[in-house]
Design an enzyme around this catalytic site. Sequence first.
Site, PDB file in Angstrom:
ATOM      1  CE  LYS A 271      42.285  29.892  35.029  1.00 31.44           C
ATOM      2  NZ  LYS A 271      43.415  30.060  35.967  1.00 31.44           N
ATOM      3  NE  ARG A 345      42.335  30.642  46.875  1.00 36.33           N
ATOM      4  CZ  ARG A 345      43.528  31.234  46.818  1.00 36.33           C
ATOM      5  NH1 ARG A 345      43.875  32.141  47.713  1.00 36.33           N
ATOM      6  NH2 ARG A 345      44.379  30.902  45.869  1.00 36.33           N
TER       7      ARG A 345
END
Length: 490
Positions: A271, A345
């Site tokens: 990130k 996920r």
Amino acid sequence: MRNPLPPVPTSLLDIEVAGDLRRGTPTVRLVTAPADDVEAEPVEIGGVRITGKAGDVQTVPGDGPRWVAGLGDGEPKQYRKTGAALVRAVNAGLADDVEHGGKAFRAVQLVLPEEASGEHVTELVLGLLLGGYRFKVSTEDLKPAVRTVRLVTHDRAVASHTELVERATALAAATALTRDLANTPSNVKSPAWLADTAAKVAGPRVEATIRDEQWLAEQGFGGVLAVGGGSARPPRLIELSYKPSGASGAVKHLLLVGKGITFDTGGLSIKPADGMHLMRTDMAGGAAVIAATRAIAALGLPVRVTALVPAAENHVSGSAYRPGDIVRHYGGKTTEVGNTDAEGRMVLADALAYGIKRFAPDVVVDAATLTGAMKVSLGLRTGGLFATDDALAASVVAAGSRVGEAWWRMPLVEDYAENVRGEFGDVRQTPGGPGSITAALFLREFTEGLPWAHLDIAGPARSEKNYNEVVPGATGFAARTLVELAASLG
């Protein structure tokens, strides 16, 4: 030396219901705004002008009430906003008194309007309990805060209002615990810390089982192990179980699954530095599931609940998983990894597959800070809802409305379902198309056709400012909705 942490769970102030005012206790007067007349003059009380707008709290000099608080148009949600603003004003007044050598008061009282219904009382209590929430890691003493709020009503309403207060307190405690867990800094909050803390705070009616990395490897939790493989602090699976007294086969079984990423660097798909510090709250969905299960048990709701929180730290190292990897989940389905920052996920897929196969639930709900795309779609105050069942979707929205949490149903667009199909594995982790929708479609692959709702709380899970009962930091969003949803299934 480790910084001292605030206690988990946070101690909330006490709400008392009484039939009369107590002499010597500071008093609050509640007023409503003038009806629909935009040119109406503000009300003047003790020389202080007050608009009556929800959240407008003014200090009144001299004898009589010390504060006057506006209730707006008197709608229930305005009571919640007023309760939060009021407790902040009271705490500021208390701190000012102490700073100037005055005597500390620890209780305030207010008279409930005659027209206040049960919904009004619930909303007011939520605001009072959560508006003054504080989380700070410091050796310094926190500023003093009010300990008790007395709600004064007519004698015949004391018993019913007391029951409402008790239930609202359980809901507020769920929100506060979610905030506690999500706000805890990640130098403390490892997967093991989160698991151990969940087991400690779950309560006597909840059975807690903590699965370590060896068990996860034996059972084939490839998604959790891949995401947690880059960290020196190994992953855990938190398993909580609540069965109501005298439960029979007719009782609904709700499976709750929450994303428990205790810190998210993004892994090798790292990130940007700006905002990465907020990733200590990337387990807010898991925190909501833990706190909701605790509250469901404390309320003794007639529904069976199994809660699973796959906890891992997504880090960067020589053992981190890579884009291009193919990961085998619990149950055997394989995923082509496209971006290691889509880690939520990956862990949810394992937990969903395991929970459905192992426990055979009737209804499945997962909660996760899953996609930045949801923040773009719905902003920072509304949760995204995906569901395979219309009745379940309606129940989630209605539950949220009753406890002050807004949800908007998003579509599971079948045109994008084919994008999830894999070329080298069964499914793609990051298929092309709208990010939040394709993420939900990916998770649907692991739900075995059961009634399932996916709650994407990436937007409302954290805040940078006060609004309503929310304070800066983790908001605790979704915990109250999950409790109220469970109540509606009973």
